[in-house]
Design a protein around this motif. Structure first.
Motif, PDB file in Angstrom:
ATOM      1  N   ILE A 281       3.666   0.167  -4.347  1.00 30.85           N
ATOM      2  CA  ILE A 281       4.079  -0.488  -3.107  1.00 30.85           C
ATOM      3  C   ILE A 281       4.929   0.451  -2.254  1.00 30.85           C
ATOM      4  O   ILE A 281       4.755   0.550  -1.035  1.00 30.85           O
ATOM      5  CB  ILE A 281       4.837  -1.793  -3.413  1.00 30.85           C
ATOM      6  N   ALA A 282       5.849   1.160  -2.919  1.00 27.62           N
ATOM      7  CA  ALA A 282       6.713   2.095  -2.191  1.00 27.62           C
ATOM      8  C   ALA A 282       5.891   3.223  -1.577  1.00 27.62           C
ATOM      9  O   ALA A 282       6.118   3.624  -0.422  1.00 27.62           O
ATOM     10  CB  ALA A 282       7.779   2.662  -3.133  1.00 27.62           C
ATOM     11  N   GLN A 283       4.913   3.746  -2.330  1.00 22.60           N
ATOM     12  CA  GLN A 283       4.068   4.818  -1.808  1.00 22.60           C
ATOM     13  C   GLN A 283       3.193   4.324  -0.668  1.00 22.60           C
ATOM     14  O   GLN A 283       3.010   5.009   0.348  1.00 22.60           O
ATOM     15  CB  GLN A 283       3.188   5.394  -2.921  1.00 22.60           C
ATOM     16  N   ALA A 284       2.663   3.101  -0.818  1.00 20.26           N
ATOM     17  CA  ALA A 284       1.826   2.534   0.239  1.00 20.26           C
ATOM     18  C   ALA A 284       2.623   2.348   1.528  1.00 20.26           C
ATOM     19  O   ALA A 284       2.127   2.608   2.624  1.00 20.26           O
ATOM     20  CB  ALA A 284       1.234   1.204  -0.214  1.00 20.26           C
ATOM     21  N   GLU A 285       3.872   1.902   1.398  1.00 19.04           N
ATOM     22  CA  GLU A 285       4.706   1.705   2.578  1.00 19.04           C
ATOM     23  C   GLU A 285       5.059   3.048   3.222  1.00 19.04           C
ATOM     24  O   GLU A 285       5.076   3.167   4.454  1.00 19.04           O
ATOM     25  CB  GLU A 285       5.981   0.956   2.209  1.00 19.04           C
TER      26      GLU A 285
ATOM     27  N   ALA B 213      -3.587  -1.884   0.657  1.00 19.44           N
ATOM     28  CA  ALA B 213      -3.557  -2.780  -0.493  1.00 19.44           C
ATOM     29  C   ALA B 213      -3.272  -1.990  -1.770  1.00 19.44           C
ATOM     30  O   ALA B 213      -3.670  -0.828  -1.910  1.00 19.44           O
ATOM     31  CB  ALA B 213      -4.893  -3.505  -0.619  1.00 19.44           C
ATOM     32  N   VAL B 214      -2.564  -2.608  -2.691  1.00 19.36           N
ATOM     33  CA  VAL B 214      -2.296  -1.997  -3.995  1.00 19.36           C
ATOM     34  C   VAL B 214      -2.939  -2.874  -5.056  1.00 19.36           C
ATOM     35  O   VAL B 214      -3.164  -4.071  -4.834  1.00 19.36           O
ATOM     36  CB  VAL B 214      -0.777  -1.846  -4.247  1.00 19.36           C
TER      37      VAL B 214
END
Length: 262
Positions: free
Chosen positions: A57-61, A11-12
């Protein structure tokens, strides 16, 4: 049973949470008299929020994909019965068990296990009963009753360990297990391992077992093969298995490391 894990994206922070963070920064940077600076800073908040959200979001993915790849690799080894992978998975699964269990070897889809069981002294010497008048009482157990309860306990530890192993390693087809206990210390304070029960199970043999109604000894007798269990005398005392007459059991016992007192 273990299944192929699918890692969710972490989650972000929500847009509102990030907006509140930037609002706090504005308040701390400009005092109440700096109206123009506050207004201009607030006007930039939506873009700052969107930029940071996309970065998070990009880092979480990226983190999710890295973790998923690691789990994919682990799962591939697990379903291929890779020795190191299966041993690692079982080591983690057995870590919190009441009875210490260990995976000794993996050969194709066959797994070898050991489980340490306590001695008979853990069995309570008194059992619930009733008096002649029907009142509840605690009667002293006979030697036969104690030995039967002890075998029931040992059988239970064996079955719990086998079930957990098969649930953890989904490609294992059969399990060979030896239950052992520590001997009493010798004159030097040393103890060793003595096998008290050995059995083999296939995954299929445990399918359909009525776990809620069948007791552990019954399940052991009906579902296992190569069962070695020596009960001696009228009291059915559970005796150690002679490793010299059972090379496979001796081989598993050789992998056991018991604590010794110097």
């Amino acid at each position: 049973m273990a299944t192929h894990p699918q890692i969710p994206r972490p989650a972000v922070p929500s847009a509102d949470t990030l907006a509140q963070k930037y609002e706090t920064q504005v308040i701390s940077q400009f005092n109440i008299l700096q109206r123009r600076q506050r207004r201009e800073a607030r006007a930039q908040i939506p873009q700052l929020v969107e930029t940071e959200r996309q970065q998070l979001i990009a880092q979480a993915e990226a983190d999710r994909q890295e973790l998923q790849q690691a789990w994919d690799s682990f799962w591939t080894g697990l379903v291929a019965n890779d020795t190191a992978t299966v041993m690692a998975a079982l080591g983690a699964a057995f870590e919190d068990n009441e009875a210490a269990a260990a995976a000794v070897g993996v050969h194709g889809d066959e797994l070898s296990l050991t489980v340490e069981v306590p001695g008979i002294d853990v069995v309570p010497t008194r059992m619930p009963g009733t008096t002649a008048a029907g009142n509840p009482s605690l009667k002293k157990a006979t030697k036969t009753e104690l030995n039967d309860l002890y075998l029931l306990m040992v059988s239970g530890y064996v079955l719990v360990t086998v079930k957990e192993a098969l649930a953890t390693a989904p490609a294992i087809g059969s399990v060979h297990i030896v239950a052992f206990r520590q001997t009493r210390p010798d004159a030097y304070g040393h103890v060793s391992a003595e096998a008290v029960l050995a059995a083999s199970f296939t995954r299929g043999s445990l399918t359909g077992i009525q776990w809620q109604t069948a007791n552990a000894i019954q399940i052991l007798n009906d579902a296992s093969t190569e069962l070695v269990c020596i009960q001696q005398g009228a009291a059915r005392e559970l005796k150690p298995i002679d490793p010299g007459a059972n090379p496979e059991i001796a081989e598993l016992l050789a992998a056991v490391d018991v604590e010794t007192n110097s």
